[in-house]
Design a protein around this motif. Sequence first.
Motif, mmCIF file in Angstrom:
data_model
loop_
_atom_site.group_PDB
_atom_site.id
_atom_site.type_symbol
_atom_site.label_atom_id
_atom_site.label_comp_id
_atom_site.label_asym_id
_atom_site.label_seq_id
_atom_site.Cartn_x
_atom_site.Cartn_y
_atom_site.Cartn_z
ATOM 1 N N ILE A 279 1.072 -0.983 0.073
ATOM 2 C CA ILE A 279 0.209 0.206 0.493
ATOM 3 C C ILE A 279 1.236 1.064 0.378
ATOM 4 N N GLU A 280 1.742 1.146 0.783
ATOM 5 C CA GLU A 280 2.904 1.899 1.109
ATOM 6 C C GLU A 280 3.172 2.595 0.244
ATOM 7 N N ASP A 281 3.496 1.463 -1.187
ATOM 8 C CA ASP A 281 4.130 1.672 -2.742
ATOM 9 C C ASP A 281 3.367 1.937 -3.507
ATOM 10 N N LEU A 282 2.062 1.949 -3.255
ATOM 11 C CA LEU A 282 0.976 2.480 -4.046
ATOM 12 C C LEU A 282 0.674 3.553 -4.068
ATOM 13 N N GLN A 283 0.974 4.416 -2.663
ATOM 14 C CA GLN A 283 0.996 5.134 -2.284
ATOM 15 C C GLN A 283 1.839 6.585 -3.455
ATOM 16 N N GLU A 284 3.178 5.690 -2.554
ATOM 17 C CA GLU A 284 4.031 6.694 -3.538
ATOM 18 C C GLU A 284 4.100 6.246 -4.986
ATOM 19 N N ARG A 285 3.524 5.428 -5.655
ATOM 20 C CA ARG A 285 3.597 5.720 -7.404
ATOM 21 C C ARG A 285 2.100 5.980 -6.994
ATOM 22 N N ALA A 286 1.188 6.534 -6.640
ATOM 23 C CA ALA A 286 0.328 7.280 -6.647
ATOM 24 C C ALA A 286 0.104 9.175 -6.648
ATOM 25 N N GLY A 287 1.103 9.245 -5.550
ATOM 26 C CA GLY A 287 1.792 10.484 -5.616
ATOM 27 C C GLY A 287 1.230 10.944 -4.346
ATOM 28 N N THR B 117 -9.868 -7.609 12.608
ATOM 29 C CA THR B 117 -10.338 -6.334 12.462
ATOM 30 C C THR B 117 -9.775 -5.057 12.125
ATOM 31 N N ARG B 118 -8.612 -5.760 11.510
ATOM 32 C CA ARG B 118 -7.449 -4.925 10.051
ATOM 33 C C ARG B 118 -7.771 -5.108 9.280
ATOM 34 N N MET B 119 -8.621 -5.934 8.593
ATOM 35 C CA MET B 119 -8.534 -5.870 7.340
ATOM 36 C C MET B 119 -9.769 -5.329 6.325
ATOM 37 N N PRO B 120 -10.759 -4.569 7.486
ATOM 38 C CA PRO B 120 -11.696 -3.706 6.886
ATOM 39 C C PRO B 120 -11.095 -2.318 6.881
ATOM 40 N N LYS B 121 -10.417 -2.183 8.110
ATOM 41 C CA LYS B 121 -9.442 -0.610 8.254
ATOM 42 C C LYS B 121 -8.582 -0.660 6.698
ATOM 43 N N ILE B 122 -7.624 -1.778 5.651
ATOM 44 C CA ILE B 122 -6.973 -1.544 4.933
ATOM 45 C C ILE B 122 -7.398 -1.542 3.652
ATOM 46 N N ASP B 123 -8.802 -2.367 4.124
ATOM 47 C CA ASP B 123 -9.553 -2.388 2.194
ATOM 48 C C ASP B 123 -10.369 -0.618 2.539
ATOM 49 N N ALA B 124 -11.064 -0.456 3.375
ATOM 50 C CA ALA B 124 -11.637 1.312 3.431
ATOM 51 C C ALA B 124 -9.974 2.127 2.667
ATOM 52 N N HIS B 125 -9.210 2.379 3.002
ATOM 53 C CA HIS B 125 -8.181 2.917 3.237
ATOM 54 C C HIS B 125 -7.496 3.108 1.695
ATOM 55 N N ILE B 126 -7.760 2.012 1.572
ATOM 56 C CA ILE B 126 -7.332 1.324 -0.686
ATOM 57 C C ILE B 126 -8.208 2.465 -1.445
ATOM 58 N N ASN B 127 -9.547 1.475 -0.864
ATOM 59 C CA ASN B 127 -11.058 2.010 -1.848
ATOM 60 C C ASN B 127 -11.384 3.798 -1.716
#
Length: 289
Positions: free
Chosen positions: A80-88, A124-134
């Motif tokens: 996710i951090e790598d995707l964030q960096e690529r997405a700027g 508990t972590r999976m929904p947070k990660i999914d929501a953050h991505i979407n």
Amino acid sequence: MRFRLPRPYTVLITRTGEPPTSITFRPLPLIIGSLLLGAVPVVWIANLIYQNSELARRNENLTETAGEVLLELESLDQEIEDLQERAGLSEDNTASPQSQSGQSPQGGLALQISAEDLFSLAKTRMPKIDAHINRSIRPALEETLAAEAARAAAYPSASPLKGALDVSSEFGLRANPFGGRSYEVHSGIDFRGPIGMPVHATAEGVVVTAEYSGGYGNYIVIDHGYGHDTLYAHLSTRKVEVGERVKKGTLIGALGNTGRSSGPHLHYEIHRNGQAVNPRNYLQLEDPR
């Protein structure tokens, strides 16, 4: 030595004035019964020990599986951090869940945690990660990918002519093709071919020039954006007009011999930020020198 079965025994019970009572029993069934009764607790204890060991093994496997799930989540955080960096995206504003967990000094005793607690943590972590991505990463990444696709489509890497390219004049300094001892700077590459051979746009863009001049003859200029434009000269015919948007491979004209030309060919130029550059670097042609 032969094995003999125990003989049966008879016990007489007598009372004064009454006939005796006899009881006959065989030792073998008693021995077998005693052994069986003695084996029951042993079997029960052995079964209990087996069940406990099996339960402990399954619990160990569950704990290991839960740990692997959490490790996968940690790996997902990194992706996710790598995707964030690529997405700027700014890490301060859109940091992924648990992304800062490994950046601070930590220590202390390692306490055992149950599989149930590990799975609960993962749940508990999976929904947070999914929501953050979407919510933040996916839209920004789609926008970035669209921009990258547009830039790639606008990059003049395609060939202006189909088939093998027959270079008749290179980019750079050359002798005057019309004779004499003078030299001139050639701002493109000339490709030899028959009159009427189709000429194609080498990238997506907008036609900004489609006219005739004494030097170029019939020529077309396409602005591809991102600092690139291309020029196609000495055409016999033009197939596009100013303002028309073309895609990579669009038919834009035909090879000719118009203008300052010593024979049928296509003069092709690429400009980067207004400066002519060698098309070989874009067409990936082998250096003749």
